[in-house]
Design an enzyme around this catalytic site. Sequence first.
Site, short mmCIF file in Angstrom:
data_model
loop_
_atom_site.label_atom_id
_atom_site.label_comp_id
_atom_site.label_asym_id
_atom_site.label_seq_id
_atom_site.Cartn_x
_atom_site.Cartn_y
_atom_site.Cartn_z
N HIS A 190 -101.15 -47.08 53.59
CA HIS A 190 -100.03 -46.13 53.54
C HIS A 190 -98.76 -46.79 53.00
O HIS A 190 -97.65 -46.39 53.34
CB HIS A 190 -99.72 -45.54 54.93
CG HIS A 190 -100.93 -45.11 55.69
ND1 HIS A 190 -101.48 -43.86 55.56
CD2 HIS A 190 -101.73 -45.79 56.55
CE1 HIS A 190 -102.55 -43.77 56.34
NE2 HIS A 190 -102.73 -44.95 56.93
N LYS A 232 -80.49 -55.43 33.88
CA LYS A 232 -81.84 -54.87 34.00
C LYS A 232 -82.91 -55.65 33.25
O LYS A 232 -82.70 -56.11 32.15
CB LYS A 232 -81.85 -53.43 33.47
CG LYS A 232 -81.19 -52.47 34.40
CD LYS A 232 -82.05 -52.18 35.61
CE LYS A 232 -81.88 -50.74 35.99
NZ LYS A 232 -83.06 -50.02 36.11
N SER A 265 -82.13 -52.89 29.38
CA SER A 265 -81.49 -51.58 29.34
C SER A 265 -80.37 -51.63 28.30
O SER A 265 -79.71 -52.66 28.14
CB SER A 265 -80.92 -51.26 30.72
OG SER A 265 -79.88 -50.30 30.60
N GLU A 286 -95.27 -49.52 33.19
CA GLU A 286 -94.98 -48.08 33.27
C GLU A 286 -95.68 -47.32 32.14
O GLU A 286 -96.19 -46.21 32.34
CB GLU A 286 -93.47 -47.84 33.24
CG GLU A 286 -92.78 -48.30 34.51
CD GLU A 286 -91.26 -48.26 34.44
OE1 GLU A 286 -90.71 -47.83 33.41
OE2 GLU A 286 -90.62 -48.68 35.43
#
Length: 459
Positions: free
Chosen positions: A156, A283, A277, A290
Amino acid sequence: MAQLWGGRFTKETDQLVYAFNASISFDQKLCEQDIRGSIAHATMLAKQGVLTAEEKTAIVEGLESIREDVRSGELKISEDFEDIHSFVEATLTERIGDPGKKLHTGRSRNDQVALDMKLYTRDEILILDGLLKGLLQALLKIMEENLVTYMPGFTHLQKAQPITLAHHMGAYFEMFKRDRGRLYDIYHRMDTCPLGSGALAGTTYPLDREHTAGLLHFGSATLNSMDSVSDRDHLIELLAALSTIMMHLSRFCEEIIIWNSNEYQFVEIDDAYSTGSSIMPQKKNPDIAELVRGKTGRVYGALIALLTTMKGLPLAYNKDMQEDKEPVFDAVDTVKDCLILFTGMISTMVFRKERMEESAKNGFTNATDAADYLVNHGVPFRDAHGIVGRLVLYCIEKDISLDELSLEEYRKISPVFGEDIYKAISMETCVERRTTLGAPGRDAMKTVIGFCREYLDKE
Ligand code: ARG
């Protein structure tokens, strides 16, 4: 416009119709397979006396020259042709004259394209298999290097019990191993050659279909000409196997994204596999992970697209089946890219072992072991579960871990606890006592790593 079938028609094909019908823009990917199939077909026709030896030699040499010139870039595949089959045949006739016109004897584009897609599928399965093997090798290396790198195991997405990085990677090793098995199964199930099935009902020429099958390294020829030209099962199976590979990669990517987050910091993705970024200078984003996760959808889409294309088709060939190509090509290319990039990403990723171990320590991942300690001292498991639950609650209130409780505090809740509780719930004990086959304990892991090594060395 160049097409193979003008004879019966009195009017020119409408331009839009022609463009809508044509497949050369994408089936040119099958050029190598189309030529390979044609060489086998011509060779068999000559053996059967349908072509003379001279005609066969002219055809084979002509086809080989086309193959070479396409490979070298000297010959461009012209989109003026309807499809790759027309292009190859017309170019052959242009090069060798009349014998070129005999190549299509005893053949239809229906069995030809069915063969081309089978040859393509087999070629690509071998490439995919090599890439999966490379990924497994990268995983095994991480496993071998991290037998005692402790980290939390989750259920979980909540810390559950301590495991090792080797164990976590081992889970993915099993998944990708099964993926290879699926490709292997498909390769062997589709081991039949459709060539010689004609448009749907075989041909009247004395073809030796088994001979053609052998020339193309198939185990045998297909047994029903209607099925041969309308079977796309191997493509559907391939897309299902590719979807499963993507599902596994996507789960793995999801974990890497979580592990790479500011909160976890379990891993650091190499600069070469991260992006920045345009606005936020701090970043470093896990874009590759992704994107692999994101591309999973289009591979699933390909599977559903082909299943849907096939579901209402009466026997035998229908033009709908031309729609098999783009989704399959796209899915195969996507999965190959994803496997290459993913393997590169995990091979260069830094695992922050101290962060992982720290995280395993402060999430009560040893609570089960504290309960097991009581059980080993004669307390029934259900009571032990309750006692440790109370200890955990007490620790949460004091913001400490089970290891940090004093013996008095332990004893206040249960007098069964003794000095040896600390060793019993240490990270090392928690992991190393899990020695059943498949568990994270060092000895069990070593056995499994041995199996993994054997599996990879086998081929
Ligand atoms: N481009 C076609 C396909 O991919 C080749 C077969 C054409 N057959 C036909 N009967 N029109 O399916």
